[in-house]
Scaffold this motif. Structure first.
Motif, PDB file in Angstrom:
ATOM      1  N   VAL A  25       0.854  -1.185   0.000  1.00 39.93           N
ATOM      2  CA  VAL A  25       0.000   0.000   0.000  1.00 39.93           C
ATOM      3  C   VAL A  25       0.891   1.235   0.000  1.00 39.93           C
ATOM      4  O   VAL A  25       2.118   1.147   0.096  1.00 39.93           O
ATOM      5  N   ASN A  26       0.260   2.384  -0.089  1.00 43.57           N
ATOM      6  CA  ASN A  26       0.991   3.643   0.016  1.00 43.57           C
ATOM      7  C   ASN A  26       1.621   3.757   1.405  1.00 43.57           C
ATOM      8  O   ASN A  26       1.002   3.366   2.399  1.00 43.57           O
TER       9      ASN A  26
ATOM     10  N   ASN B 204       1.934   6.052   3.472  1.00 45.39           N
ATOM     11  CA  ASN B 204       1.239   6.910   4.436  1.00 45.39           C
ATOM     12  C   ASN B 204      -0.065   6.312   4.957  1.00 45.39           C
ATOM     13  O   ASN B 204      -0.696   6.884   5.846  1.00 45.39           O
TER      14      ASN B 204
ATOM     15  N   ARG C  58       2.951   4.075  -9.444  1.00 44.03           N
ATOM     16  CA  ARG C  58       1.590   4.593  -9.265  1.00 44.03           C
ATOM     17  C   ARG C  58       1.156   4.473  -7.804  1.00 44.03           C
ATOM     18  O   ARG C  58       0.527   5.389  -7.248  1.00 44.03           O
ATOM     19  N   LEU C  59       1.480   3.345  -7.168  1.00 39.85           N
ATOM     20  CA  LEU C  59       1.093   3.126  -5.777  1.00 39.85           C
ATOM     21  C   LEU C  59       1.733   4.160  -4.857  1.00 39.85           C
ATOM     22  O   LEU C  59       1.101   4.638  -3.903  1.00 39.85           O
ATOM     23  N   SER C  60       2.969   4.522  -5.127  1.00 40.97           N
ATOM     24  CA  SER C  60       3.667   5.492  -4.269  1.00 40.97           C
ATOM     25  C   SER C  60       3.026   6.875  -4.328  1.00 40.97           C
ATOM     26  O   SER C  60       3.226   7.689  -3.414  1.00 40.97           O
ATOM     27  N   LYS C  61       2.219   7.134  -5.372  1.00 37.26           N
ATOM     28  CA  LYS C  61       1.569   8.431  -5.529  1.00 37.26           C
ATOM     29  C   LYS C  61       0.061   8.381  -5.290  1.00 37.26           C
ATOM     30  O   LYS C  61      -0.625   9.387  -5.444  1.00 37.26           O
ATOM     31  N   THR C  62      -0.445   7.201  -4.909  1.00 38.05           N
ATOM     32  CA  THR C  62      -1.883   7.020  -4.713  1.00 38.05           C
ATOM     33  C   THR C  62      -2.160   6.658  -3.257  1.00 38.05           C
ATOM     34  O   THR C  62      -1.908   5.522  -2.829  1.00 38.05           O
ATOM     35  N   PRO C  63      -2.685   7.591  -2.447  1.00 40.29           N
ATOM     36  CA  PRO C  63      -2.867   7.340  -1.004  1.00 40.29           C
ATOM     37  C   PRO C  63      -3.706   6.112  -0.683  1.00 40.29           C
ATOM     38  O   PRO C  63      -3.446   5.432   0.308  1.00 40.29           O
TER      39      PRO C  63
ATOM     40  N   SER D 137       9.597   3.177  -1.650  1.00 36.20           N
ATOM     41  CA  SER D 137       8.557   4.163  -1.931  1.00 36.20           C
ATOM     42  C   SER D 137       7.160   3.663  -1.586  1.00 36.20           C
ATOM     43  O   SER D 137       6.181   4.407  -1.687  1.00 36.20           O
ATOM     44  N   ILE D 138       7.047   2.386  -1.164  1.00 34.74           N
ATOM     45  CA  ILE D 138       5.772   1.791  -0.754  1.00 34.74           C
ATOM     46  C   ILE D 138       6.028   1.006   0.530  1.00 34.74           C
ATOM     47  O   ILE D 138       7.156   0.945   1.005  1.00 34.74           O
TER      48      ILE D 138
END
Length: 342
Positions: free
Chosen positions: A157-158, A160, A233-238, A254-255
């Motif tokens: 997952v992201n 955050n 894409r996952l690293s930029k999608t909360p 990044s994930i």
């Protein structure tokens, strides 16, 4: 008196039978996991009975030539660590990785290419499908799968997203569309964005069969042809979520990967704990012990798939599997982030 003695003898017999039955049930409970794995994967038992040799140089019956092979991107770390070493030590045995002309490399397209005589052997991240067995038999030969490693599937997952873990039931709900917001699982009020590899990919087929119970993926799933694209894409999608081989996802900075459990009280992380503070300085490592013991609930075998005959290509595929099953090959498999089976 005789009647009382007969009753006591009868009672003793009954209690003895109960004790035997309870002992049998307890043995089944203790051994059930191992028996289930052997029965489900009969080829694993047969593949590990031959004596193990130490080095590539000790492998017998290795043909000479240039052999085309292909398969899943899950195998990329193994190709990187092992294939060049095999060719360096066995100069007459040369390998040429071959991708399909019209699609991305994966187990499904590679097995089809093997059936069509375009490859000598296949690196597969899933078992041979019944339809593939039938197609090969219609062509006049049989297919054989040789297990050489165990791979865990990680869920990412992201970084955050705050979430203690996910159960198998949670994953079923998420990827079939029954659960669409992280708030339903104790997370933030945020829509879930579903990411996946192509549906004909071996990992996607395994995930659907073994995790989703063969239920269909949700309609709003977003498909990525490569893991690299999905990770970016996952690293930029909360609210994003993605699944792939643990050997690929765990080292990513990044994930983050999520602990998984059969139930909410037994989450197991696919990476070694504790998590490292500076991932870029020292990458996270795969929790091989959890995959080996069966504690982590999503794992599969990796196979070398060959034609079951005496042709040169079949000999090449069998020799390649034997290289991977040597002590040196199994050590390299573990270094690549997979679980050795010997």
């Amino acid at each position: 008196m005789n009647q009382q003695k007969a009753r006591r003898d009868s009672l003793a017999v009954i209690l003895g039978q109960i004790a035997i039955a309870l002992a049998f049930i307890w043995a089944v409970v203790l051994l059930g996991g191992g028996l289930w794995r052997i029965l489900r994967n009969p080829t694993v038992q047969s593949s590990t009975q031959s004596p193990q040799v130490e080095t590539f140089a000790q492998v017998q019956n290795v043909p000479s030539g240039v052999f085309s092979y292909g398969g899943s991107n899950t195998w990329a770390p193994i190709r990187l660590k092992i294939d060049s070493a095999i060719q360096s030590e066995r100069l007459g045995f040369q390998l040429r990785f071959t991708q399909p002309n019209t699609s991305m490399a994966n187990s499904t397209t590679a097995i089809q290419m093997l059936i069509d005589d375009q490859l000598s052997f296949v690196q597969s991240d899933r078992p041979i499908a019944p339809a593939e067995y039938r197609q090969a038999e219609q062509r006049g030969f049989k297919l054989k799968q040789i297990p050489v490693a165990i791979d865990g599937i990680a869920i990412a997952v992201n970084p955050n997203l705050k979430l203690p873990g996910l159960t198998i039931a949670d994953l079923q709900g998420i990827y079939t569309g029954a659960i669409s917001n992280w708030q339903e699982l104790g997370g933030p009020d945020m829509a879930i964005s579903l990411f996946s590899s192509p549906k004909n990919d071996g990992t996607a087929q395994f995930f659907r069969n073994d995790v989703l119970g063969n239920k269909a993926f949700a309609q709003n799933i977003e498909i990525f042809s490569t893991t690299t694209q999905a990770i970016r894409r996952l690293s930029k999608t909360p609210g994003g979520i993605y699944y792939a081989s643990a050997s690929t996802l765990v080292p990513q900075c990044s994930i983050k990967t999520v602990p998984i459990g059969q139930g909410a009280r037994n989450f197991i992380s696919p990476q070694k704990e504790p998590a490292r503070a500076d991932c870029l300085e020292q990458r996270h490592q795969v929790n091989l012990a959890a995959f080996r013991s069966g504690q982590y609930p999503i794992a599969r075998y990796l196979y070398v798939v060959v034609k079951e005959n005496k042709a040169l290509d079949a000999r090449a595929g069998n020799a390649y599997a034997e290289f991977l099953l040597t002590e040196r090959g199994q050590d390299a498999i573990a270094q690549a982030g997979f679980v050795r089976i010997r």
